[in-house]
Motif scaffolding. Sequence first.
Motif, short mmCIF file in Angstrom:
data_model
loop_
_atom_site.label_atom_id
_atom_site.label_comp_id
_atom_site.label_asym_id
_atom_site.label_seq_id
_atom_site.Cartn_x
_atom_site.Cartn_y
_atom_site.Cartn_z
N ASP A 530 7.02 -1.77 4.50
CA ASP A 530 6.42 -2.24 5.74
C ASP A 530 5.83 -1.04 6.46
OD1 ASP A 530 5.71 -3.70 7.95
OD2 ASP A 530 7.75 -4.13 8.63
N ILE A 532 3.27 0.30 9.52
CA ILE A 532 2.66 -0.12 10.78
C ILE A 532 1.97 1.09 11.40
CG2 ILE A 532 3.11 -1.07 13.08
CD1 ILE A 532 5.67 -2.31 11.90
N ARG A 543 -0.55 -3.90 10.34
CA ARG A 543 0.67 -3.94 9.54
C ARG A 543 0.33 -4.27 8.09
NH1 ARG A 543 5.97 -7.54 11.38
NH2 ARG A 543 7.53 -6.35 10.19
#
Length: 610
Positions: A530, A532, A543
């Motif tokens: 993940d 960001i 994202r």
Amino acid sequence: MKINFLPKNETKWRWMLGLSMGCWTALSAQTPLPLTDVSAFKNPTKTWSIVGGVTGSPKEAALKGQKGTGVLLGTPGKGSSQSDYLVTNTEHGDLKLSLDFMLPQGSNSGVYLMGRYEVQLYDSWGVQHPKASDCGGIYERWDENRKPNGYEGHPPRMNAAKAPGLWQHLEIEFEAPKFDGSGKKIANARFVKVVLNGTIVHQNLEVFGPTRAALFTDEKARGPLAFQGDHGPVALRNITMELLDKAPVTVGPVEYTFYTGKFNTIPKLDTMKAKPVRTGTAEKLSSVLADGRSDFLIVFNGTIQAPEADNYQFILQWMELGQLIIDGRTVFDGELSFDKPRTIDVPLTAGEHKFTLLHAKNKSWLPKVLGLYVQRKGSHLQELHGFGSVPDTDPVPVITVHPRDQVEQVRSFVYMPGYNEGDGHKKLRVLHLGDPSGVHYSYDLDQATVLMSWRGAFINMSDAWHERGEAQTASPLGSPVLALWGTSPLGMAGSTTPDSTAGLVYKGYKLDEVGHPTFRYQLAGGEFTDFIRPYENGRGLSRTVSLKDGSNLAYRLAKGKTITALSKGLYLIDGNYYVQTGAKAQVVPNNGGQELRVSGSPSVQYELIW
């Protein structure tokens, strides 16, 4: 990392009570402006129409109206002028105003109190250093003979504006200028408070005359509310007004009796054996009249003159024990804390009413506090106690963290929505990321989710780092705050639960060259990352979630009650923010709400825009 230790100019309680006025909002008697037609306004032009709803987007310079009622839509043309201002039939003096507004990309409008003093409505999305012309600013005055021509404008304290096409909320408490019997002005107009999207952007701000492009260049005690209609498109709804024109109560001098000793309960005065140490008369009741910090009882007797029959709201504030008696009836008897006042509704007839207030205090380490306030619908809040009776608490430094040339990381707990005290209901492993671009977010490491994001200044660590830091929490310094409190960006395909992340395992994170983390997780036999980072110079977050192995997993880009597809790849979530993606997404039902999902892709990139 830059850490600032700033003295707090207003204490927490002074801010809560005297500035935010949050304790008194339940009494508000705001009258909705009917928007079934335009009959509430003087000679409205074709610039204005009544519609049932409005949609926009962050990339469009127009608003689209739908059939129905309840929303005012202004669409100025090339020949628009001041004659296209929308002016109410009702005139006002002191006023509380509340409304929602929507602006398209690049639009400019304004709200004129009394037709004279403008609070600017402007597309200020992403502006890092707002001016008086930006959203929430008090627009400048104008004089062709001055250099510069514009003067006395007041920018908002911070930029709290949202993206174009989103509904925004504005609240104003305003005091009109005052005049004596000969018509001479004896007090300037004043913005007691201006709140944009939940953020106080002005407070106790005096204005010395009408702002530029006002309908009237003179000043009077009353005037109409006006909305600018000659610049750019604007939509308005939920317009409510409360005229603060009712007379205040009057309170004569009070008699007081002071006793020393420990009083574990409020005694009955007619059977009490203790002898008074001192008696006297004072202009107002006050805790200052009690000697020392503890071991005392002080009793006040006085009269309240009610101007007319009405329901009056008494707000009581003391530390430890107290009792209020009005016309021989005990309206409250109990223990209070400094930061938790008690509100009591008391119907009063017109005329004089006798009151008795008793206060006992035994603990020397607690502050000496005694506050009595009264308010009714259509009136200002009144303090019936004297100066110093409600003292400031001990000042607490505001410990702020600001990123400079790289991303800053700060750890703390975060209270879950609806809770702000005690040790329970906390997210315990939260990482706050502050970016030099001015967009920041809080990330729950246990659940792989963005809890909230905001723009402007980064974070206040006072509750975590000052003295013992008992709360161990942090709070955003910027605005507007996008509260997401979502779930993991990956979940089981077809799941109908709001959080299908059982078995989620956190595996740490890796930083890029400027400090943006890539979080790593395991879930359902697979691994995902993940990443960001800021979007469009801090206007949102971008994202990227990538999945390796795993089966029957789907990407979850957003959840909400209502998700609306606005155009290809652009979705509106509960009217609060946008999700933008180039992936093929689907809106699916989930546990009474909806989710935006993507399946069958090794990775997905999307933006959160607000």
